[in-house]
Design a protein around this motif. Structure first.
Motif, PDB file in Angstrom:
ATOM      1  N   LEU A  80       7.148   1.641  12.835  1.00  0.00           N
ATOM      2  CA  LEU A  80       5.995   2.582  12.653  1.00  0.00           C
ATOM      3  C   LEU A  80       6.874   4.019  12.055  1.00  0.00           C
ATOM      4  N   GLN A  81       6.115   4.370  11.344  1.00  0.00           N
ATOM      5  CA  GLN A  81       6.380   5.990  10.598  1.00  0.00           C
ATOM      6  C   GLN A  81       5.940   7.103  11.612  1.00  0.00           C
ATOM      7  N   ARG A  82       4.570   6.692  12.133  1.00  0.00           N
ATOM      8  CA  ARG A  82       3.932   7.811  12.813  1.00  0.00           C
ATOM      9  C   ARG A  82       3.383   6.962  14.043  1.00  0.00           C
ATOM     10  N   VAL A  83       3.280   7.938  15.118  1.00  0.00           N
ATOM     11  CA  VAL A  83       2.494   7.359  16.323  1.00  0.00           C
ATOM     12  C   VAL A  83       1.622   8.398  16.817  1.00  0.00           C
ATOM     13  N   VAL A  84       0.450   7.946  17.034  1.00  0.00           N
ATOM     14  CA  VAL A  84      -0.686   9.167  17.317  1.00  0.00           C
ATOM     15  C   VAL A  84      -1.485   8.751  18.713  1.00  0.00           C
ATOM     16  N   PRO A  85      -2.224   9.452  19.154  1.00  0.00           N
ATOM     17  CA  PRO A  85      -3.422   8.851  20.142  1.00  0.00           C
ATOM     18  C   PRO A  85      -4.389   8.177  19.293  1.00  0.00           C
ATOM     19  N   LEU A 114       2.154  -8.836   9.001  1.00  0.00           N
ATOM     20  CA  LEU A 114       1.179  -8.104   8.161  1.00  0.00           C
ATOM     21  C   LEU A 114       1.369  -6.695   8.122  1.00  0.00           C
ATOM     22  N   ALA A 115       1.494  -5.800   9.102  1.00  0.00           N
ATOM     23  CA  ALA A 115       1.801  -4.447   9.240  1.00  0.00           C
ATOM     24  C   ALA A 115       2.842  -4.108   8.626  1.00  0.00           C
ATOM     25  N   LEU A 116       4.227  -5.000   8.818  1.00  0.00           N
ATOM     26  CA  LEU A 116       5.199  -4.428   8.382  1.00  0.00           C
ATOM     27  C   LEU A 116       5.285  -4.635   6.702  1.00  0.00           C
ATOM     28  N   ASN A 166       1.559  -4.353  -4.004  1.00  0.00           N
ATOM     29  CA  ASN A 166       0.337  -3.830  -4.485  1.00  0.00           C
ATOM     30  C   ASN A 166       0.566  -2.594  -5.190  1.00  0.00           C
ATOM     31  N   PRO A 167       0.136  -2.413  -6.336  1.00  0.00           N
ATOM     32  CA  PRO A 167       0.118  -1.002  -7.207  1.00  0.00           C
ATOM     33  C   PRO A 167      -0.378   0.118  -6.452  1.00  0.00           C
ATOM     34  N   ALA A 168      -1.231  -0.286  -5.425  1.00  0.00           N
ATOM     35  CA  ALA A 168      -1.740   0.938  -4.546  1.00  0.00           C
ATOM     36  C   ALA A 168      -0.769   1.245  -3.260  1.00  0.00           C
ATOM     37  N   VAL A 169      -0.766   2.363  -2.758  1.00  0.00           N
ATOM     38  CA  VAL A 169       0.009   2.501  -1.476  1.00  0.00           C
ATOM     39  C   VAL A 169      -0.788   1.747  -0.336  1.00  0.00           C
ATOM     40  N   THR A 170      -0.015   1.073   0.657  1.00  0.00           N
ATOM     41  CA  THR A 170      -0.794   0.131   1.510  1.00  0.00           C
ATOM     42  C   THR A 170      -0.478   0.814   2.846  1.00  0.00           C
ATOM     43  N   ILE A 171      -1.444   1.032   3.646  1.00  0.00           N
ATOM     44  CA  ILE A 171      -1.131   1.697   5.041  1.00  0.00           C
ATOM     45  C   ILE A 171      -1.770   0.814   6.102  1.00  0.00           C
ATOM     46  N   ALA A 172      -0.860   0.385   7.077  1.00  0.00           N
ATOM     47  CA  ALA A 172      -1.223  -0.330   8.089  1.00  0.00           C
ATOM     48  C   ALA A 172      -1.872   0.588   9.249  1.00  0.00           C
ATOM     49  N   ARG A 173      -2.990   0.402   9.700  1.00  0.00           N
ATOM     50  CA  ARG A 173      -3.532   1.080  10.997  1.00  0.00           C
ATOM     51  C   ARG A 173      -3.590   0.336  12.007  1.00  0.00           C
ATOM     52  N   VAL A 174      -2.644   0.335  13.261  1.00  0.00           N
ATOM     53  CA  VAL A 174      -2.397  -0.455  14.055  1.00  0.00           C
ATOM     54  C   VAL A 174      -2.912   0.050  15.426  1.00  0.00           C
ATOM     55  N   HIS A 175      -3.348  -0.513  16.130  1.00  0.00           N
ATOM     56  CA  HIS A 175      -4.013  -0.512  17.640  1.00  0.00           C
ATOM     57  C   HIS A 175      -3.725  -1.615  18.261  1.00  0.00           C
ATOM     58  N   GLY A 176      -3.724  -1.692  19.747  1.00  0.00           N
ATOM     59  CA  GLY A 176      -3.819  -2.856  20.611  1.00  0.00           C
ATOM     60  C   GLY A 176      -2.342  -3.500  20.487  1.00  0.00           C
ATOM     61  N   LYS A 177      -2.631  -4.735  20.169  1.00  0.00           N
ATOM     62  CA  LYS A 177      -1.412  -5.700  20.101  1.00  0.00           C
ATOM     63  C   LYS A 177      -1.264  -6.137  18.675  1.00  0.00           C
ATOM     64  N   ALA A 178      -0.050  -6.049  18.256  1.00  0.00           N
ATOM     65  CA  ALA A 178       0.313  -6.628  16.988  1.00  0.00           C
ATOM     66  C   ALA A 178       1.460  -7.629  17.271  1.00  0.00           C
ATOM     67  N   ILE A 179       1.004  -8.953  17.128  1.00  0.00           N
ATOM     68  CA  ILE A 179       1.809  -9.878  17.545  1.00  0.00           C
ATOM     69  C   ILE A 179       2.444 -10.854  16.535  1.00  0.00           C
ATOM     70  N   LYS A 218       0.812 -19.580   1.662  1.00  0.00           N
ATOM     71  CA  LYS A 218      -0.101 -18.286   1.608  1.00  0.00           C
ATOM     72  C   LYS A 218       0.181 -17.128   2.221  1.00  0.00           C
ATOM     73  N   ALA A 219       0.887 -17.220   3.545  1.00  0.00           N
ATOM     74  CA  ALA A 219       1.227 -15.962   4.153  1.00  0.00           C
ATOM     75  C   ALA A 219       2.276 -15.485   3.487  1.00  0.00           C
ATOM     76  N   ARG A 220       3.112 -16.058   2.762  1.00  0.00           N
ATOM     77  CA  ARG A 220       4.097 -15.242   2.001  1.00  0.00           C
ATOM     78  C   ARG A 220       3.487 -14.659   0.710  1.00  0.00           C
ATOM     79  N   ARG A 221       2.402 -15.187   0.178  1.00  0.00           N
ATOM     80  CA  ARG A 221       1.795 -14.460  -0.772  1.00  0.00           C
ATOM     81  C   ARG A 221       1.095 -13.187  -0.223  1.00  0.00           C
ATOM     82  N   VAL A 222       0.283 -13.438   0.837  1.00  0.00           N
ATOM     83  CA  VAL A 222      -0.510 -12.389   1.369  1.00  0.00           C
ATOM     84  C   VAL A 222       0.673 -11.057   1.527  1.00  0.00           C
ATOM     85  N   CYS A 223       1.533 -11.245   2.047  1.00  0.00           N
ATOM     86  CA  CYS A 223       2.531 -10.334   2.602  1.00  0.00           C
ATOM     87  C   CYS A 223       3.141  -9.741   1.253  1.00  0.00           C
ATOM     88  N   ASP A 224       3.485 -10.383   0.312  1.00  0.00           N
ATOM     89  CA  ASP A 224       4.015 -10.211  -0.970  1.00  0.00           C
ATOM     90  C   ASP A 224       3.119  -9.225  -1.723  1.00  0.00           C
TER      91      ASP A 224
END
Length: 263
Positions: A194-199, A129-131, A110-123, A99-105
C-alpha cells in the motif's frame, strides 16, 4: 460526502459480478458479489476483461473497489473443483489462469492510472488484483494474506509473485508466502504493498486526493509516463515466468486431486 460523486454509466453499468460508475474522466469498477466475499470466478474475470478492454479512451483514472465487508477473499475453490470434474486434465484451470494474467496485465498496462481502494480482507487473488494497480490505498483495519501454500496451491495467479518481489523484495515475500500469515495495513504500507493507509471513512477522500491532480495531466504525457514506469519495473524482473501461472496451477491441483483419489 464522497468528494468525487459517482453516477451510473448509461449503459453496461451493472454486470453479473461488477457495478461500474463514471464521473467525467474517473471510472469506478466495483466488485459486486459481496456475499461470497467477492471471490474471483471465471465470470468475474470475464466481466473485468469486458469493462477494461472496452474502456473509453477519455478515462484518465480507473478505481478498483469492492462492495460488502471485504475487498476480495481470493479465488473460488469450489469453481476449481467443478472445473476438474468437467475436465480432469486441468484445462479449465489453465484457461482461468490465462484470464487472470490478462486481467492483471490490463490493469497494469491500462492507459489510465489505476487505483485500488482496499478495505476488509484482501486474500490471494484479491491481493493480486490490488497489486496490479498503480496506486493502492487501504483502510487502517484492512488485512492481507497469501494462503495458497496452506491450501496446497502454488503462488501462481495473475503474475502475483514477480510483482510482489519487484515491489517488496524477495526476502520479505519469501516469509509471507511460506508462512501464509495475515498482515495488517500498516505492515502492507511498510512493504510498499500500500502507498497510503487511512481510516475506512476516509478511503473515498484519499482516492479523490490522488485522482484530482491526475485527471488534469496532459493525456499523452500521462500515457508515456505510465509506459516508462511499467517498462522500468519489468526490466527489474530478471526471470518473470508468470506466463506459466495457469500451467503451474493446473499441474499442482490435478496432481493433488489424483493423490487423493478424486480424479
Amino acid at each position: 460526502m464522497n468528494p468525487l460523486p459517482l453516477k451510473a454509466l448509461p449503459t453496461g453499468a451493472l454486470r453479473q459480478t461488477l457495478r461500474t460508475h463514471r464521473e467525467g474522466p474517473v471510472l469506478t469498477v466495483e466488485l459486486n458479489t459481496p456475499e461470497p466475499g467477492n471471490t474471483v470466478t471465471d465470470a468475474l474475470l470475464d466481466d473485468l476483461l469486458a469493462v477494461l478492454e472496452d474502456q473509453d479512451p477519455a478515462v484518465r483514472v480507473v478505481v478498483l473497489s469492492a462492495r460488502g465487508d471485504d475487498f476480495c477473499l481470493g479465488g473460488d475453490r469450489g469453481e476449481f473443483s467443478r472445473q476438474l470434474a468437467h475436465d480432469p486434465t486441468g484445462g479449465g484451470i489453465r484457461l482461468s489462469g490465462t484470464k487472470a494474467r490478462r486481467v492483471c496485465d490490463v490493469l497494469t498496462a491500462n492507459p489510465a492510472v489505476t487505483i485500488a481502494r482496499v478495505h476488509g480482507k484482501a486474500i490471494g487473488a484479491g491481493l493480486a488484483l490490488a497489486l496490479a494497480c498503480d496506486l493502492r490505498v487501504g483502510a487502517e483495519d484492512a488485512t492481507f494474506r497469501l494462503p495458497e501454500l496452506a491450501l496446497g496451491l502454488p503462488t501462481a495467479w495473475g503474475g502475483l509473485l514477480p510483482r510482489l518481489i519487484s515491489e517488496v523484495g524477495a526476502a520479505r515475500v519469501r516469509e509471507l508466502v511460506l508462512t501464509g500469515r495475515a498482515f495488517t495495513a500498516a505492515e502492507a504500507h511498510s512493504l510498499s504493498i500500500l502507498q497510503r493507509v487511512v481510516p475506512a471513512h476516509e478511503l473515498d477522500a484519499a482516492v479523490a486526493d490522488w485522482a484530482r491532480p491526475i485527471v488534469r495531466r496532459p493525456p499523452a504525457a500521462l500515457r508515456v509516463t505510465k509506459t516508462l514506469l511499467n517498462s522500468l519495473s519489468h526490466a527489474s524482473r530478471l526471470a518473470d515466468v508468470s506466463a506459466l501461472d495457469g500451467e503451474l496451477m493446473a499441474a499442482v491441483v490435478t496432481e493433488s486431486q489424483r493423490a487423493r483419489g478424486l480424479v
